[in-house]
Scaffold this motif. Structure first.
Motif, PDB file in Angstrom:
ATOM      1  N   ARG A  95      -6.605 -16.620  10.750  1.00  0.00           N
ATOM      2  CA  ARG A  95      -7.621 -17.325  11.550  1.00  0.00           C
ATOM      3  C   ARG A  95      -8.812 -16.437  11.898  1.00  0.00           C
ATOM      4  NH1 ARG A  95      -6.998 -22.926  11.832  1.00  0.00           N
ATOM      5  NH2 ARG A  95      -4.797 -23.375  11.761  1.00  0.00           N
ATOM      6  N   LEU A 110     -15.660 -33.632   6.917  1.00  0.00           N
ATOM      7  CA  LEU A 110     -15.275 -32.469   7.734  1.00  0.00           C
ATOM      8  C   LEU A 110     -14.315 -31.568   6.964  1.00  0.00           C
ATOM      9  CD1 LEU A 110     -14.760 -34.251  11.172  1.00  0.00           C
ATOM     10  CD2 LEU A 110     -16.521 -32.545  10.650  1.00  0.00           C
ATOM     11  N   ILE A 135     -14.487 -27.423   5.327  1.00  0.00           N
ATOM     12  CA  ILE A 135     -13.505 -26.337   5.464  1.00  0.00           C
ATOM     13  C   ILE A 135     -13.059 -25.870   4.083  1.00  0.00           C
ATOM     14  CG2 ILE A 135     -11.288 -25.677   6.471  1.00  0.00           C
ATOM     15  CD1 ILE A 135     -11.753 -27.951   8.523  1.00  0.00           C
ATOM     16  N   GLU A 162     -11.137 -44.016  15.845  1.00  0.00           N
ATOM     17  CA  GLU A 162     -11.144 -42.953  16.846  1.00  0.00           C
ATOM     18  C   GLU A 162     -11.663 -41.670  16.206  1.00  0.00           C
ATOM     19  OE1 GLU A 162     -10.385 -43.246  20.252  1.00  0.00           O
ATOM     20  OE2 GLU A 162     -11.622 -41.540  19.767  1.00  0.00           O
ATOM     21  N   PHE A 163     -12.567 -40.992  16.889  1.00  0.00           N
ATOM     22  CA  PHE A 163     -13.088 -39.735  16.350  1.00  0.00           C
ATOM     23  C   PHE A 163     -12.680 -38.540  17.204  1.00  0.00           C
ATOM     24  CE2 PHE A 163     -16.138 -42.914  14.708  1.00  0.00           C
ATOM     25  CZ  PHE A 163     -16.004 -42.664  13.358  1.00  0.00           C
ATOM     26  N   GLY A 201      -5.071 -28.433   8.976  1.00  0.00           N
ATOM     27  CA  GLY A 201      -3.890 -29.268   9.185  1.00  0.00           C
ATOM     28  C   GLY A 201      -4.270 -30.443  10.054  1.00  0.00           C
ATOM     29  N   PHE A 248     -17.716 -26.217  12.014  1.00  0.00           N
ATOM     30  CA  PHE A 248     -16.723 -26.463  10.958  1.00  0.00           C
ATOM     31  C   PHE A 248     -16.932 -25.592   9.731  1.00  0.00           C
ATOM     32  CE2 PHE A 248     -13.413 -29.708  11.288  1.00  0.00           C
ATOM     33  CZ  PHE A 248     -13.509 -29.914  12.649  1.00  0.00           C
ATOM     34  N   PHE A 308      -1.225 -26.779  14.641  1.00  0.00           N
ATOM     35  CA  PHE A 308      -2.234 -26.835  13.565  1.00  0.00           C
ATOM     36  C   PHE A 308      -3.581 -26.295  13.999  1.00  0.00           C
ATOM     37  CE2 PHE A 308      -5.281 -30.369  14.079  1.00  0.00           C
ATOM     38  CZ  PHE A 308      -4.760 -31.028  15.178  1.00  0.00           C
ATOM     39  N   LYS A 309      -3.762 -26.155  15.317  1.00  0.00           N
ATOM     40  CA  LYS A 309      -4.927 -25.442  15.856  1.00  0.00           C
ATOM     41  C   LYS A 309      -4.605 -25.109  17.310  1.00  0.00           C
ATOM     42  CE  LYS A 309      -7.559 -29.462  17.361  1.00  0.00           C
ATOM     43  NZ  LYS A 309      -8.811 -30.212  17.270  1.00  0.00           N
ATOM     44  N   CYS A 359      -4.682 -36.158  10.417  1.00  0.00           N
ATOM     45  CA  CYS A 359      -5.677 -37.049   9.800  1.00  0.00           C
ATOM     46  C   CYS A 359      -6.249 -36.596   8.466  1.00  0.00           C
ATOM     47  CB  CYS A 359      -6.836 -37.256  10.762  1.00  0.00           C
ATOM     48  SG  CYS A 359      -6.430 -38.413  12.063  1.00  0.00           S
ATOM     49  N   PHE A 360      -6.671 -35.338   8.377  1.00  0.00           N
ATOM     50  CA  PHE A 360      -7.493 -34.950   7.220  1.00  0.00           C
ATOM     51  C   PHE A 360      -6.836 -35.268   5.875  1.00  0.00           C
ATOM     52  CE2 PHE A 360     -10.415 -31.530   9.319  1.00  0.00           C
ATOM     53  CZ  PHE A 360     -11.039 -32.542  10.029  1.00  0.00           C
ATOM     54  N   ASN A 385     -15.557 -22.340   9.819  1.00  0.00           N
ATOM     55  CA  ASN A 385     -14.659 -21.196   9.995  1.00  0.00           C
ATOM     56  C   ASN A 385     -13.604 -21.191   8.904  1.00  0.00           C
ATOM     57  OD1 ASN A 385     -15.806 -20.157  12.344  1.00  0.00           O
ATOM     58  ND2 ASN A 385     -14.702 -21.652  13.591  1.00  0.00           N
ATOM     59  N   ASN A 429     -13.871 -37.946   8.180  1.00  0.00           N
ATOM     60  CA  ASN A 429     -12.820 -36.930   8.065  1.00  0.00           C
ATOM     61  C   ASN A 429     -12.881 -36.215   6.719  1.00  0.00           C
ATOM     62  OD1 ASN A 429     -11.751 -36.958  10.602  1.00  0.00           O
ATOM     63  ND2 ASN A 429     -10.156 -38.445  10.144  1.00  0.00           N
ATOM     64  N   GLY A 449      -6.060 -22.706   6.211  1.00  0.00           N
ATOM     65  CA  GLY A 449      -6.051 -24.078   5.719  1.00  0.00           C
ATOM     66  C   GLY A 449      -6.151 -25.036   6.881  1.00  0.00           C
ATOM     67  N   LYS A 463     -14.683 -43.970   9.028  1.00  0.00           N
ATOM     68  CA  LYS A 463     -13.672 -43.061   9.569  1.00  0.00           C
ATOM     69  C   LYS A 463     -13.125 -42.160   8.463  1.00  0.00           C
ATOM     70  CE  LYS A 463     -10.581 -41.095  12.017  1.00  0.00           C
ATOM     71  NZ  LYS A 463      -9.647 -41.338  13.054  1.00  0.00           N
TER      72      LYS A 463
HETATM   73  C1  UDX Z   1      -9.878 -34.443  13.244  1.00  0.00           C
HETATM   74  C2  UDX Z   1     -11.343 -34.882  13.419  1.00  0.00           C
HETATM   75  O1  UDX Z   1     -12.110 -33.763  13.862  1.00  0.00           O
HETATM   76  C3  UDX Z   1     -11.426 -36.023  14.414  1.00  0.00           C
HETATM   77  O2  UDX Z   1     -12.764 -36.484  14.513  1.00  0.00           O
HETATM   78  C4  UDX Z   1     -10.530 -37.150  13.952  1.00  0.00           C
HETATM   79  O3  UDX Z   1     -10.536 -38.224  14.881  1.00  0.00           O
HETATM   80  C5  UDX Z   1      -9.110 -36.658  13.744  1.00  0.00           C
HETATM   81  O4  UDX Z   1      -9.097 -35.546  12.839  1.00  0.00           O
HETATM   82  P1  UDX Z   1      -8.175 -32.972  14.635  1.00  0.00           P
HETATM   83  O5  UDX Z   1      -7.235 -33.202  13.507  1.00  0.00           O
HETATM   84  O6  UDX Z   1      -7.685 -33.151  16.020  1.00  0.00           O
HETATM   85  O7  UDX Z   1      -9.432 -33.920  14.476  1.00  0.00           O
HETATM   86  O8  UDX Z   1      -8.690 -31.463  14.544  1.00  0.00           O
HETATM   87  P2  UDX Z   1      -9.962 -30.689  14.014  1.00  0.00           P
HETATM   88  O9  UDX Z   1     -10.544 -29.949  15.138  1.00  0.00           O
HETATM   89  O10 UDX Z   1     -10.864 -31.542  13.229  1.00  0.00           O
HETATM   90  O11 UDX Z   1      -9.291 -29.588  13.063  1.00  0.00           O
HETATM   91  C6  UDX Z   1      -8.594 -29.961  11.891  1.00  0.00           C
HETATM   92  C7  UDX Z   1      -8.095 -28.732  11.175  1.00  0.00           C
HETATM   93  O12 UDX Z   1      -9.158 -28.009  10.580  1.00  0.00           O
HETATM   94  C8  UDX Z   1      -7.351 -27.717  12.061  1.00  0.00           C
HETATM   95  O13 UDX Z   1      -6.210 -27.241  11.383  1.00  0.00           O
HETATM   96  C9  UDX Z   1      -8.369 -26.635  12.272  1.00  0.00           C
HETATM   97  O14 UDX Z   1      -7.781 -25.395  12.550  1.00  0.00           O
HETATM   98  C10 UDX Z   1      -9.070 -26.633  10.929  1.00  0.00           C
HETATM   99  N1  UDX Z   1     -10.427 -26.077  10.978  1.00  0.00           N
HETATM  100  C11 UDX Z   1     -11.390 -26.659  11.750  1.00  0.00           C
HETATM  101  C12 UDX Z   1     -10.747 -24.966  10.202  1.00  0.00           C
HETATM  102  O15 UDX Z   1      -9.894 -24.438   9.487  1.00  0.00           O
HETATM  103  N2  UDX Z   1     -12.022 -24.462  10.237  1.00  0.00           N
HETATM  104  C13 UDX Z   1     -13.013 -25.045  10.992  1.00  0.00           C
HETATM  105  O16 UDX Z   1     -14.138 -24.547  10.957  1.00  0.00           O
HETATM  106  C14 UDX Z   1     -12.676 -26.169  11.782  1.00  0.00           C
END
Ligand code: UDX
Ligand code: UDX
Length: 480
Positions: free
Chosen positions: A447, A223, A227, A157-158, A269, A261, A334-335, A272-273, A263, A220, A267, A216
């Motif tokens: 933020r 991504l 950050i 899942e993405f 959260g 991605f 976390f967001k 997944c990551f 910003n 992650n 940190g 997968k």
């Molecule tokens: C992530 C992946 O994007 C998604 O494809 C996967 O399936 C699951 O994990 P998600 O955890 O829902 O999704 O959130 P995401 O939007 O990726 O943000 C993850 C974290 O990174 C958040 O805490 C967000 O605030 C932070 N973030 C994101 C930043 O600090 N800066 C950015 O530029 C983008």
């Protein structure tokens, strides 16, 4: 009629199945879960997760071709295709503790499938799992097969929380991995046919099992790495007087790099990551690739560094102590646009402030007091178990109060920490907030959502991640 059953009615299983049901009215979709309250919530007007657009999709199909049930065995037995999206926590003890995934729930799901099945099944891995999980699941199923044929597919899942429904409606890609045998290819085609009801064919990528599983983790990790890269730059920007937003903008304009991605934040959260990178690190170590493992581990280290750095800034700029001071925390999820707090940086920041004996007053538009208290008293990694199997919280954290209004949280506070980028925090009446705070009044924007200049005009001392520092902050350097 094709029947789909999904084990695990969580953030992944719930929205994914709801969209499949909406887009495929000819398929019956049943989502099952061992948690009775969770299923009850899915069947009520108050869905267990907050996701824009989800309620609408659920309302359109629930009771028609979308069902939520705790009768796990019956629906597994009836299904042609079984998705598994149960928890895969990081192990906290034994071999691989702190890194490897605990596949207890997965294994029990597989054993149940083997126990109750009376017809051939396609079993789809939907949870993120370490590479080669499919092989383990396949072994459990084939050793207990009673003549039934199983095909294992990996269909990671993405979706991202907050945009899950859009992501599911218009995915960048759907990835399906399967065995390279004729039976494996047939199973891939069967699942592809489900998605082809709304996803253009050229967006459905078919690979072997291991490629799908690893993609997968890799996606992650990439991504998260972006950050951590921009967050590493943010520390350098503060030290040199550059502005990380300007640097990100300039860097992101390179079409090879792209602007998403980048910003800088307090940190990353989310569920997944960190977990996926830890899995990746463990897999590298198990395969004798310590240099590769160290490379990816650094992404997590920088994330931890960024959270520590933020706390240190708060404490050092407030005369090196926050003991007994009221600190308002705006945002705990976390967001933005989610009530999810899994691995939210707010947990570590609040724990850091509490470690320095601050009194913390928290406001988040979507997170309950109960959740915040649980998060602040839970051990690392305990969150990723079904809720009724999570260890009980020992006590509530007394120095924490949870309020339902930003003005209440900031009243009489010495400082404000913005930890989630909720839109409403951009438009607060900061003059009113300033008037009701202790002086000097501080804002620490984790933020980069407020305009530091405007806040300085009001009288605040402002720290924004990766931006040129106030004279005040320059005089009180934080040691990470
Ligand atoms: C992530 C992946 O994007 C998604 O494809 C996967 O399936 C699951 O994990 P998600 O955890 O829902 O999704 O959130 P995401 O939007 O990726 O943000 C993850 C974290 O990174 C958040 O805490 C967000 O605030 C932070 N973030 C994101 C930043 O600090 N800066 C950015 O530029 C983008
Ligand atoms: C889940 C996993 O947490 C994550 O590790 C994986 O990468 C994807 O699947 P999510 O849907 O976000 O992600 O998790 P969660 O909301 O916790 O949902 C999992 C559900 O599975 C829970 O509702 C839990 O009760 C259920 N479950 C768990 C079962 O039905 N049976 C089990 O044996 C274990």
């Amino acid at each position: 009629m094709v029947k789909i059953c999904c084990i695990g009615a969580g953030y992944v299983g719930g929205p994914t199945m709801a969209v499949i049901a909406l887009k495929c009215p000819h398929i019956e979709v049943v989502v099952v879960d061992i948690s009775v309250p969770r299923i009850a919530a899915w069947n009520s007007d108050q869905l267990p997760i907050y996701e824009p657009g989800l309620e609408d999709v659920v309302k359109q199909c629930r009771g028609k071709n979308l069902f939520f049930s705790t009768d796990v065995e019956k629906h597994i037995a009836d299904a042609d295709i079984i998705f598994v999206s149960v928890n895969t926590p990081t192990k906290t003890r034994g071999l691989g503790a702190g890194k490897a995934a605990d596949l207890t729930y997965w294994e029990s799901a597989a054993r149940m499938i083997a126990d109750v099945s009376k017809s051939n099944k396609i079993v789809v891995e939907k949870s993120t799992v370490p590479v080669k999980t499919a092989e383990a699941i396949e072994k459990i199923l084939t050793h207990n097969s009673k003549g039934i044929e199983y095909q294992i597919l990996s269909n990671p899942e993405f979706l991202a929380e907050g945009t899950a429904i859009d992501d599911l409606f218009k995915p960048d890609r759907v990835l399906i991995g399967g065995r390279e045998t004729p039976e494996g290819q047939k199973a891939i085609q069967a699942l592809k046919a489900v998605y082809a009801n709304w996803v253009p064919e050229d967006r459905i990528i078919c690979t072997n099992l291991w490629s799908a599983e690893l993609s997968k983790l890799a996606a992650n990790a990439f991504l998260a790495q972006r950050i951590s890269s921009v967050n590493a730059m943010s520390a350098l920007c503060e030290a040199t007087g550059a502005d990380v937003a300007e640097v990100s903008h300039a860097v992101g304009k390179d079409s090879r790099i792209g602007s998403k991605f980048l910003n800088s934040s307090v940190g990353f959260g989310g569920s997944c990551f960190q977990k996926d990178i830890l899995n990746l690190v463990y897999i590298c170590e198990c395969n004798g690739l310590p240099e590769v493992a160290t490379y990816w581990k650094q992404v997590i280290k920088i994330n931890d560094y960024q959270k520590n750095r933020f706390v240190n800034r708060v404490v050092s700029s407030m005369f090196n102590t926050v003991s007994g001071k009221k600190i308002a925390v705006l945002g705990f999820a976390f967001k933005k646009d989610t009530g999810d707090t899994r691995e939210t940086p707010a947990i570590d920041v609040c724990k850091g402030l509490l470690g320095d004996k601050a009194r913390v007053s928290i406001y988040d538009p979507q997170v309950t007091e109960d959740q915040i208290q649980r998060d602040l008293s839970m051990n690392k990694f305990d969150w990723d178990h079904p809720i009724h199997l999570q260890p009980m919280s020992p006590t509530t954290v007394k120095q924490v109060s949870v309020v339902w209004d930003a003005y209440e949280a900031t009243k009489d506070a010495h400082g404000i920490c913005i930890l989630t980028e909720w839109d409403e925090f951009k438009n607060l009446d900061y003059q009113r907030i300033y008037d009701n705070m202790q002086k000097p009044a501080f804002v620490f924007d984790g933020r980069n959502i407020v305009n530091p200049e405007k806040l300085r005009e009001i009288g605040f001392i402002v720290y924004s991640i990766g931006k040129p520092l106030d004279a005040w902050l320059r005089d009180m350097p934080a040691v990470a």
